[in-house]
Design a protein around this motif. Structure first.
Motif, PDB file in Angstrom:
ATOM      1  N   GLU A  45       0.845  -1.202   0.000  1.00  0.00           N
ATOM      2  CA  GLU A  45       0.000   0.000   0.000  1.00  0.00           C
ATOM      3  C   GLU A  45       0.879   1.251   0.000  1.00  0.00           C
ATOM      4  OE1 GLU A  45      -3.212   0.581  -0.204  1.00  0.00           O
ATOM      5  OE2 GLU A  45      -4.041  -1.433   0.043  1.00  0.00           O
ATOM      6  N   PHE A  46       1.944   1.221   0.777  1.00  0.00           N
ATOM      7  CA  PHE A  46       2.879   2.349   0.819  1.00  0.00           C
ATOM      8  C   PHE A  46       3.513   2.567  -0.552  1.00  0.00           C
ATOM      9  CE2 PHE A  46       7.251   3.892   1.213  1.00  0.00           C
ATOM     10  CZ  PHE A  46       7.022   5.119   1.809  1.00  0.00           C
ATOM     11  N   HIS A  47       3.983   1.484  -1.174  1.00  0.00           N
ATOM     12  CA  HIS A  47       4.603   1.594  -2.503  1.00  0.00           C
ATOM     13  C   HIS A  47       3.596   2.116  -3.535  1.00  0.00           C
ATOM     14  CE1 HIS A  47       8.609   0.055  -1.843  1.00  0.00           C
ATOM     15  NE2 HIS A  47       8.119  -0.964  -1.163  1.00  0.00           N
ATOM     16  N   LEU A  48       2.362   1.666  -3.445  1.00  0.00           N
ATOM     17  CA  LEU A  48       1.328   2.132  -4.366  1.00  0.00           C
ATOM     18  C   LEU A  48       1.073   3.622  -4.184  1.00  0.00           C
ATOM     19  CD1 LEU A  48      -0.729   1.466  -6.557  1.00  0.00           C
ATOM     20  CD2 LEU A  48      -2.335   0.851  -4.728  1.00  0.00           C
ATOM     21  N   ARG A  49       1.008   4.069  -2.948  1.00  0.00           N
ATOM     22  CA  ARG A  49       0.784   5.497  -2.667  1.00  0.00           C
ATOM     23  C   ARG A  49       1.955   6.335  -3.189  1.00  0.00           C
ATOM     24  NH1 ARG A  49      -3.245   8.180   0.010  1.00  0.00           N
ATOM     25  NH2 ARG A  49      -2.548  10.248   0.503  1.00  0.00           N
ATOM     26  N   HIS A  50       3.171   5.845  -2.948  1.00  0.00           N
ATOM     27  CA  HIS A  50       4.370   6.540  -3.437  1.00  0.00           C
ATOM     28  C   HIS A  50       4.366   6.587  -4.962  1.00  0.00           C
ATOM     29  CE1 HIS A  50       8.460   7.993  -3.609  1.00  0.00           C
ATOM     30  NE2 HIS A  50       8.774   6.979  -4.401  1.00  0.00           N
ATOM     31  N   PHE A  51       4.015   5.462  -5.581  1.00  0.00           N
ATOM     32  CA  PHE A  51       3.930   5.386  -7.038  1.00  0.00           C
ATOM     33  C   PHE A  51       2.951   6.435  -7.564  1.00  0.00           C
ATOM     34  CE2 PHE A  51       1.686   3.676 -10.752  1.00  0.00           C
ATOM     35  CZ  PHE A  51       2.738   3.507 -11.628  1.00  0.00           C
ATOM     36  N   ALA A  52       1.785   6.533  -6.942  1.00  0.00           N
ATOM     37  CA  ALA A  52       0.783   7.506  -7.369  1.00  0.00           C
ATOM     38  C   ALA A  52       1.317   8.931  -7.254  1.00  0.00           C
ATOM     39  CB  ALA A  52      -0.482   7.346  -6.537  1.00  0.00           C
ATOM     40  N   ASP A  53       2.025   9.217  -6.172  1.00  0.00           N
ATOM     41  CA  ASP A  53       2.603  10.554  -5.994  1.00  0.00           C
ATOM     42  C   ASP A  53       3.635  10.872  -7.073  1.00  0.00           C
ATOM     43  OD1 ASP A  53       1.027  10.892  -3.746  1.00  0.00           O
ATOM     44  OD2 ASP A  53       2.640  10.388  -2.335  1.00  0.00           O
ATOM     45  N   VAL A  54       4.478   9.883  -7.395  1.00  0.00           N
ATOM     46  CA  VAL A  54       5.505  10.085  -8.426  1.00  0.00           C
ATOM     47  C   VAL A  54       4.857  10.312  -9.788  1.00  0.00           C
ATOM     48  CG1 VAL A  54       7.384   8.961  -9.691  1.00  0.00           C
ATOM     49  CG2 VAL A  54       7.308   8.822  -7.197  1.00  0.00           C
ATOM     50  N   VAL A  55       3.857   9.492 -10.123  1.00  0.00           N
ATOM     51  CA  VAL A  55       3.194   9.600 -11.426  1.00  0.00           C
ATOM     52  C   VAL A  55       2.503  10.957 -11.569  1.00  0.00           C
ATOM     53  CG1 VAL A  55       1.327   8.663 -12.861  1.00  0.00           C
ATOM     54  CG2 VAL A  55       2.961   7.121 -11.768  1.00  0.00           C
ATOM     55  N   LYS A  56       1.897  11.443 -10.507  1.00  0.00           N
ATOM     56  CA  LYS A  56       1.199  12.727 -10.568  1.00  0.00           C
ATOM     57  C   LYS A  56       2.147  13.883 -10.871  1.00  0.00           C
ATOM     58  CE  LYS A  56      -2.585  11.409  -7.562  1.00  0.00           C
ATOM     59  NZ  LYS A  56      -3.208  11.547  -6.243  1.00  0.00           N
ATOM     60  N   GLN A  57       3.422  13.719 -10.555  1.00  0.00           N
ATOM     61  CA  GLN A  57       4.404  14.776 -10.787  1.00  0.00           C
ATOM     62  C   GLN A  57       5.068  14.671 -12.160  1.00  0.00           C
ATOM     63  OE1 GLN A  57       7.157  14.733  -7.517  1.00  0.00           O
ATOM     64  NE2 GLN A  57       5.535  14.924  -6.004  1.00  0.00           N
ATOM     65  N   MET A  58       4.775  13.619 -12.906  1.00  0.00           N
ATOM     66  CA  MET A  58       5.404  13.409 -14.213  1.00  0.00           C
ATOM     67  C   MET A  58       4.745  14.262 -15.289  1.00  0.00           C
ATOM     68  SD  MET A  58       5.780   9.322 -14.564  1.00  0.00           S
ATOM     69  CE  MET A  58       6.760   8.355 -13.463  1.00  0.00           C
ATOM     70  N   SER A  59       5.561  14.592 -16.274  1.00  0.00           N
ATOM     71  CA  SER A  59       4.998  15.221 -17.470  1.00  0.00           C
ATOM     72  C   SER A  59       4.336  14.123 -18.300  1.00  0.00           C
ATOM     73  CB  SER A  59       6.113  15.876 -18.294  1.00  0.00           C
ATOM     74  OG  SER A  59       6.953  14.877 -18.862  1.00  0.00           O
ATOM     75  N   ARG A  60       3.601  14.514 -19.306  1.00  0.00           N
ATOM     76  CA  ARG A  60       2.955  13.536 -20.192  1.00  0.00           C
ATOM     77  C   ARG A  60       3.989  12.622 -20.842  1.00  0.00           C
ATOM     78  NH1 ARG A  60      -1.885  12.982 -23.293  1.00  0.00           N
ATOM     79  NH2 ARG A  60      -1.471  12.038 -25.321  1.00  0.00           N
ATOM     80  N   GLU A  61       5.095  13.214 -21.310  1.00  0.00           N
ATOM     81  CA  GLU A  61       6.144  12.434 -21.973  1.00  0.00           C
ATOM     82  C   GLU A  61       6.792  11.445 -21.009  1.00  0.00           C
ATOM     83  OE1 GLU A  61       5.970  15.847 -22.165  1.00  0.00           O
ATOM     84  OE2 GLU A  61       5.111  15.891 -24.178  1.00  0.00           O
ATOM     85  N   GLN A  62       7.056  11.898 -19.780  1.00  0.00           N
ATOM     86  CA  GLN A  62       7.637  11.010 -18.775  1.00  0.00           C
ATOM     87  C   GLN A  62       6.678   9.859 -18.454  1.00  0.00           C
ATOM     88  OE1 GLN A  62       8.267  14.013 -15.766  1.00  0.00           O
ATOM     89  NE2 GLN A  62      10.492  13.718 -15.881  1.00  0.00           N
ATOM     90  N   ALA A  63       5.396  10.167 -18.322  1.00  0.00           N
ATOM     91  CA  ALA A  63       4.406   9.143 -18.005  1.00  0.00           C
ATOM     92  C   ALA A  63       4.299   8.115 -19.130  1.00  0.00           C
ATOM     93  CB  ALA A  63       3.041   9.786 -17.739  1.00  0.00           C
ATOM     94  N   GLN A  64       4.358   8.576 -20.372  1.00  0.00           N
ATOM     95  CA  GLN A  64       4.301   7.652 -21.502  1.00  0.00           C
ATOM     96  C   GLN A  64       5.531   6.756 -21.527  1.00  0.00           C
ATOM     97  OE1 GLN A  64       3.730  10.374 -24.775  1.00  0.00           O
ATOM     98  NE2 GLN A  64       1.507  10.130 -24.721  1.00  0.00           N
ATOM     99  N   ALA A  65       6.709   7.326 -21.307  1.00  0.00           N
ATOM    100  CA  ALA A  65       7.945   6.531 -21.280  1.00  0.00           C
ATOM    101  C   ALA A  65       7.896   5.527 -20.134  1.00  0.00           C
ATOM    102  CB  ALA A  65       9.157   7.449 -21.141  1.00  0.00           C
ATOM    103  N   PHE A  66       7.389   5.955 -19.007  1.00  0.00           N
ATOM    104  CA  PHE A  66       7.272   5.077 -17.838  1.00  0.00           C
ATOM    105  C   PHE A  66       6.314   3.922 -18.130  1.00  0.00           C
ATOM    106  CE2 PHE A  66       5.300   3.977 -13.764  1.00  0.00           C
ATOM    107  CZ  PHE A  66       6.439   3.582 -13.074  1.00  0.00           C
TER     108      PHE A  66
END
Length: 84
Positions: free
Chosen positions: A37-58
């Motif tokens: 659950e902690f990793h999922l929450r951290h993942f969500a926080d990281v993804v929310k800070q990504m640009s569109r290009e970063q999110a697509q590459a990820f």
């Protein structure tokens, strides 16, 4: 945090349940551990800070890693099956 660092620091586990011989499906009913659950929450926080290009590459890298994981599981199952 860089995407590659995030991928290397995270431990993701897929939960699978066999349906019948040769069939496997993701088990939606299993609860995540507190650590997951902690990793999922951290993942969500990281993804929310990504640009569109970063999110697509990820997303592309995540899909590649899923395919690698699937291939590894298939090879391990085959080795286990052949050793019996």
């Amino acid at each position: 945090m860089a995407i590659r660092d995030f991928l290397q620091s995270s431990d993701y586990v897929n939960n699978f349940t066999p349906l019948s011989e040769g069939e496997v499906v993701m088990n939606q009913e299993m609860e995540l551990t507190l650590e997951q659950e902690f990793h999922l929450r951290h993942f969500a926080d990281v993804v929310k800070q990504m640009s569109r290009e970063q999110a697509q590459a990820f997303l592309i890298e995540q899909h590649r890693l899923m395919l690698v994981q699937k291939t590894l599981f298939q090879k391990l199952l085959k080795q286990g099956w052949e050793s019996k």
